[in-house]
Design an enzyme around this catalytic site. Sequence first.
Site, PDB file in Angstrom:
ATOM      1  N   VAL A 118      27.683 -24.607  72.035  1.00 30.51           N
ATOM      2  CA  VAL A 118      28.987 -25.262  71.900  1.00 30.51           C
ATOM      3  C   VAL A 118      30.114 -24.355  72.379  1.00 30.51           C
ATOM      4  CG1 VAL A 118      30.642 -26.129  70.187  1.00 30.51           C
ATOM      5  CG2 VAL A 118      28.264 -26.855  70.096  1.00 30.51           C
ATOM      6  N   PHE A 157      30.661 -33.337  69.760  1.00 32.37           N
ATOM      7  CA  PHE A 157      29.629 -34.379  69.901  1.00 32.37           C
ATOM      8  C   PHE A 157      28.784 -34.206  71.165  1.00 32.37           C
ATOM      9  CE2 PHE A 157      33.042 -36.101  67.310  1.00 32.37           C
ATOM     10  CZ  PHE A 157      32.347 -36.567  66.206  1.00 32.37           C
ATOM     11  N   LYS A 186      31.212 -36.551  61.809  1.00 29.41           N
ATOM     12  CA  LYS A 186      30.177 -35.797  62.531  1.00 29.41           C
ATOM     13  C   LYS A 186      28.805 -35.950  61.856  1.00 29.41           C
ATOM     14  CE  LYS A 186      28.004 -33.000  65.134  1.00 29.41           C
ATOM     15  NZ  LYS A 186      27.623 -33.333  66.477  1.00 29.41           N
ATOM     16  N   PHE A 221      19.169 -44.349  72.100  1.00 31.85           N
ATOM     17  CA  PHE A 221      18.442 -43.835  70.928  1.00 31.85           C
ATOM     18  C   PHE A 221      17.464 -44.861  70.362  1.00 31.85           C
ATOM     19  CE2 PHE A 221      21.620 -40.802  71.605  1.00 31.85           C
ATOM     20  CZ  PHE A 221      21.117 -39.616  71.113  1.00 31.85           C
ATOM     21  N   CYS A 266      20.427 -29.747  65.999  1.00 35.51           N
ATOM     22  CA  CYS A 266      21.425 -30.535  65.257  1.00 35.51           C
ATOM     23  C   CYS A 266      20.823 -31.582  64.321  1.00 35.51           C
ATOM     24  CB  CYS A 266      22.376 -31.197  66.235  1.00 35.51           C
ATOM     25  SG  CYS A 266      23.441 -29.999  67.040  1.00 35.51           S
ATOM     26  N   ARG A 308      14.878 -24.824  69.456  1.00 35.48           N
ATOM     27  CA  ARG A 308      15.098 -24.983  68.016  1.00 35.48           C
ATOM     28  C   ARG A 308      14.547 -26.336  67.542  1.00 35.48           C
ATOM     29  NH1 ARG A 308      21.327 -23.018  67.736  1.00 35.48           N
ATOM     30  NH2 ARG A 308      21.374 -24.140  69.711  1.00 35.48           N
TER      31      ARG A 308
HETATM   32  N1  LIG Z   1      24.023 -27.305  70.099  1.00 34.64           N
HETATM   33  C1  LIG Z   1      24.515 -28.527  70.056  1.00 34.64           C
HETATM   34  O1  LIG Z   1      24.089 -29.428  70.795  1.00 34.64           O
HETATM   35  C2  LIG Z   1      25.655 -28.861  69.122  1.00 34.64           C
HETATM   36  C3  LIG Z   1      26.361 -30.052  69.306  1.00 34.64           C
HETATM   37  C4  LIG Z   1      27.404 -30.354  68.447  1.00 34.64           C
HETATM   38  C5  LIG Z   1      27.709 -29.495  67.393  1.00 34.64           C
HETATM   39  N2  LIG Z   1      26.993 -28.353  67.221  1.00 34.64           N
HETATM   40  C6  LIG Z   1      27.362 -27.460  66.115  1.00 34.64           C
HETATM   41  O2  LIG Z   1      28.122 -26.383  66.659  1.00 34.64           O
HETATM   42  C7  LIG Z   1      27.815 -25.152  65.981  1.00 34.64           C
HETATM   43  C8  LIG Z   1      27.305 -24.138  66.976  1.00 34.64           C
HETATM   44  O3  LIG Z   1      26.084 -24.616  67.500  1.00 34.64           O
HETATM   45  P1  LIG Z   1      25.377 -23.886  68.725  1.00 34.64           P
HETATM   46  O4  LIG Z   1      24.197 -24.702  69.069  1.00 34.64           O
HETATM   47  O5  LIG Z   1      26.385 -23.554  69.754  1.00 34.64           O
HETATM   48  O6  LIG Z   1      24.905 -22.537  68.001  1.00 34.64           O
HETATM   49  P2  LIG Z   1      24.332 -21.214  68.694  1.00 34.64           P
HETATM   50  O7  LIG Z   1      23.422 -20.603  67.703  1.00 34.64           O
HETATM   51  O8  LIG Z   1      23.812 -21.536  70.054  1.00 34.64           O
HETATM   52  O9  LIG Z   1      25.621 -20.295  68.881  1.00 34.64           O
HETATM   53  C9  LIG Z   1      26.328 -19.728  67.816  1.00 34.64           C
HETATM   54  C10 LIG Z   1      26.897 -18.416  68.304  1.00 34.64           C
HETATM   55  O10 LIG Z   1      27.782 -17.887  67.314  1.00 34.64           O
HETATM   56  C11 LIG Z   1      27.615 -16.476  67.295  1.00 34.64           C
HETATM   57  N3  LIG Z   1      28.183 -15.947  66.047  1.00 34.64           N
HETATM   58  C12 LIG Z   1      27.657 -15.936  64.801  1.00 34.64           C
HETATM   59  N4  LIG Z   1      28.533 -15.356  63.956  1.00 34.64           N
HETATM   60  C13 LIG Z   1      29.622 -15.006  64.671  1.00 34.64           C
HETATM   61  C14 LIG Z   1      30.854 -14.376  64.359  1.00 34.64           C
HETATM   62  N5  LIG Z   1      31.157 -13.987  63.118  1.00 34.64           N
HETATM   63  N6  LIG Z   1      31.740 -14.160  65.357  1.00 34.64           N
HETATM   64  C15 LIG Z   1      31.464 -14.552  66.626  1.00 34.64           C
HETATM   65  N7  LIG Z   1      30.299 -15.137  66.977  1.00 34.64           N
HETATM   66  C16 LIG Z   1      29.401 -15.362  66.013  1.00 34.64           C
HETATM   67  C17 LIG Z   1      26.130 -16.287  67.477  1.00 34.64           C
HETATM   68  O11 LIG Z   1      25.835 -14.972  67.893  1.00 34.64           O
HETATM   69  C18 LIG Z   1      25.840 -17.343  68.538  1.00 34.64           C
HETATM   70  O12 LIG Z   1      25.980 -16.819  69.838  1.00 34.64           O
HETATM   71  C19 LIG Z   1      26.812 -25.535  64.892  1.00 34.64           C
HETATM   72  O13 LIG Z   1      27.508 -25.792  63.690  1.00 34.64           O
HETATM   73  C20 LIG Z   1      26.188 -26.807  65.426  1.00 34.64           C
HETATM   74  O14 LIG Z   1      25.702 -27.632  64.376  1.00 34.64           O
HETATM   75  C21 LIG Z   1      25.978 -28.018  68.060  1.00 34.64           C
END
Ligand SMILES: NC(=O)c1ccc[n+]([C@@H]2O[C@H](COP(=O)([O-])OP(=O)(O)OC[C@H]3O[C@@H](n4cnc5c(N)ncnc54)[C@H](O)[C@@H]3O)[C@@H](O)[C@H]2O)c1
Length: 437
Positions: free
Chosen positions: A16, A146, A200, A245, A256, A323
């Site tokens: 994200v 999203f 969400k 879906f 997610c 994941r």
């Molecule tokens: N991946 C998706 O498709 C998606 C879609 C919508 C929402 N989300 C939500 O968005 C959020 C992030 O998801 P993601 O898939 O990008 O996660 P991710 O694990 O790919 O990335 C998270 C990043 O945050 C970093 N991080 C952790 N603690 C930190 C801090 N204190 N300071 C700076 N960086 C820090 C981690 O090192 C990592 O690089 C989650 O809550 C997820 O549910 C994800």
Amino acid sequence: MTEGREPIGVIGVGWVGLVTAACFAELGHRVVARDIVPEKVETLARGETTIHEPGLSELLARNAERLAFTTEMDELLDAARLLFVCVDTPPTRSGDADLSRVRSVLDELRAGNDHVLIMKSTVPAGTGEAIRRDLPGLAYVSCPEFLKEGSAVEDFLHPDRVVIGADPGDEEAASAVAALYEPLGGELVRTDVASAEMIKLASNAFLATKISFVNEIANVCEEVGADVAEVARGMGLDQRIGSSFLRAGIGYGGSCFPKDVSALKMLAGNTGYHFQLLNAVIEVNELQKRRVVQKLIGHLGALAGRRVALLGLAFKPDTDDMREASSLVLAARLQGEGAEVVAYDPVAGEAARELLDSVELAGSALEALDGADAAVLVTEWGEFAELDWVEAAGRMARPLLVDGRNFLDPEKLRDAGFEYEGIGRAIASARSPATTD
Ligand SMILES: NC(=O)c1ccc[n+]([C@@H]2O[C@H](COP(=O)([O-])OP(=O)(O)OC[C@H]3O[C@@H](n4cnc5c(N)ncnc54)[C@H](O)[C@@H]3O)[C@@H](O)[C@H]2O)c1
């Protein structure tokens, strides 16, 4: 070009955060992005990407001058007022959302300043209210994301809707966030923080419910001789239902749906409400992954000593994200039955290596199929549709394929010499007499 555009801070550059950073840079903003993993920051600072996401490398390269990556929070706080929190919120052992990364971000902000904290991470309803209580001087906006992995850049730049939640007192901050999204179009939903947080969670839970629903329909189709692909097509044309879906398969995975469905179930439970429907959604999804093993046993008998090829490992195509991938459960179950598992994925091989014990990783689909007693299509990568299935059949010890995503053309596979079985396609995948004897 950047004149007049607010600089933006992004905290956490995973799927994200990196997409958010790259897309706002594309819109002309200067972006400072911070992560706590030095190797990630170094790779990004060199101009390389850390994830496989269509269009992302090009965006990062085109906007390199507007993007800075750092491990230092101070650098970000000095550079930008608007701070997007994009850290991970994985499940705890209890199934609740783990907010420890969010809290560690808050700890670094306690000094108090005029920053606006914009929560993109998916958090339980009530989180924003708690943060505002703990940090009364801070402006807080909920702006859930999203995007879908595999089309994340496209989704970010062309959103269906933009949800912005703010409570009284933070209207100016909410308007500043709305202005950032204005060039992207998409319906704007301005609401309160708790409702934005629920939008969400409810959206993901609903999509997961649709998948589990169609998977149960598929299982009934197998019993009554119907084809779920036809059923879903007929259902989806009803605008009240919609066609997305509604594709039967071996269940949802990814970073997610599993955790967000569980987090919503637990959130409800923590308030004393028993969210019965979500229990079923989760259980159907778990069992669905295992049905493939039963299908293989139906064809081959005991699987001990059989070589089974998994085509695709990532939780969906066009990503290397492993994941909660269905392949992990499937590989473990097959090994539990004594099968030898070989697998191929066009991009997720490296990410999969450390997660898959004793699974042989092949360099191509044909290599994986060499000498195999059966194959399971796990991820619907485009290249599998283009595979030379006649050659594939010739290479296998037994040309048997269970199509876990109903992705391939059953007729084409049968013409190539395969015993083909999909999910919920009783008519289309009727077994040949030789295999039912
Ligand atoms: N991946 C998706 O498709 C998606 C879609 C919508 C929402 N989300 C939500 O968005 C959020 C992030 O998801 P993601 O898939 O990008 O996660 P991710 O694990 O790919 O990335 C998270 C990043 O945050 C970093 N991080 C952790 N603690 C930190 C801090 N204190 N300071 C700076 N960086 C820090 C981690 O090192 C990592 O690089 C989650 O809550 C997820 O549910 C994800």
